[in-house]
Design an enzyme around this catalytic site. Sequence first.
Site, PDB file in Angstrom:
ATOM      1  N   CYS A   1      -6.045   1.960   6.028  1.00  0.00           N
ATOM      2  CA  CYS A   1      -6.162   0.561   6.550  1.00  0.00           C
ATOM      3  C   CYS A   1      -5.980   0.303   7.300  1.00  0.00           C
ATOM      4  CB  CYS A   1      -6.429  -0.310   5.471  1.00  0.00           C
ATOM      5  SG  CYS A   1      -4.816  -0.807   5.425  1.00  0.00           S
TER       6      CYS A   1
ATOM      7  N   HIS B   1       0.724  -1.210  -0.260  1.00  0.00           N
ATOM      8  CA  HIS B   1       0.413  -0.243  -0.484  1.00  0.00           C
ATOM      9  C   HIS B   1       1.155   1.297   0.345  1.00  0.00           C
ATOM     10  CE1 HIS B   1      -3.701  -2.599   2.015  1.00  0.00           C
ATOM     11  NE2 HIS B   1      -3.503  -2.753   0.485  1.00  0.00           N
TER      12      HIS B   1
ATOM     13  N   GLU C   1       1.184   4.011   1.560  1.00  0.00           N
ATOM     14  CA  GLU C   1       1.322   4.363   2.967  1.00  0.00           C
ATOM     15  C   GLU C   1       2.643   3.557   3.681  1.00  0.00           C
ATOM     16  OE1 GLU C   1      -1.864   3.286   2.090  1.00  0.00           O
ATOM     17  OE2 GLU C   1      -3.090   3.969   3.489  1.00  0.00           O
TER      18      GLU C   1
HETATM   19 ZN   LIG Z   1      -3.759   0.267   4.165  1.00  0.00          ZN
END
Ligand SMILES: [Zn+2]
Length: 165
Positions: A84, A54, A56
Site C-alpha cells: 500500500c 501491515h 511489510e
Molecule cells: Zn501496507
Amino acid sequence: MKNDTYYMDMAIEEAKKAGQKGEVPIGCVIVAETGEVISAAHNLTISLSDPTAHAEILAIRKASKELNNYRLPGMSLYATIEPCIMCMGAIVHARFSRVVFGACDEKWGGAGSLYNLADDSRLNHSLDVIPSVCADACRTLMQDFFRLRRREQKARKKSALQQDT
Ligand SMILES: [Zn+2]
C-alpha cells in the site's frame, strides 16, 4: 540463488498464518542480496490494534533491528499483495532495491496500481518492481478469506434474528 517464486511461497505461508488468526491474509519476506532470508512477517493490524501493523512494516522493523541498520539497500521485499502507499513510503525510506509482489491492489496499491512510489522522480530513491509473482495463489487466499468472513457474518446475523423471534 533461489528464484522469486521460492521466496513468494514463503510469503504465502506467512499470509496463511495471518488468515488463521482472522487477519487479512497478507505475508511478507525480506531477502538479502546473498539470498539469505532476513525477516518474515504477516499482517497483524487487528491483533495489535495497530493500523500500521501491515506485514511489510513488521518485516521491515524486524530486518532493521536484525541488521542494526535503518536502511536496507540491496534487499528485496516480497509481499503477497502489492504494498500500500504507507508501506511503499517505508520501503522507499529504507532504500530497498526491489519489491516483488503477488496480486495487485487497485484500492491501495502504491507500486503501480494507484500510485507508483517506486519510480517517482520527486523522491530521492527509486527501486525495481516485479509484479504478478504467484498472483493467482495470493489473490485466491484473499478471496477465500473474505468469502468465509461474509458467510460467517451472514450466519451470525441469521442466528441473531432467530433469537429475536
Ligand atoms: Zn501496507
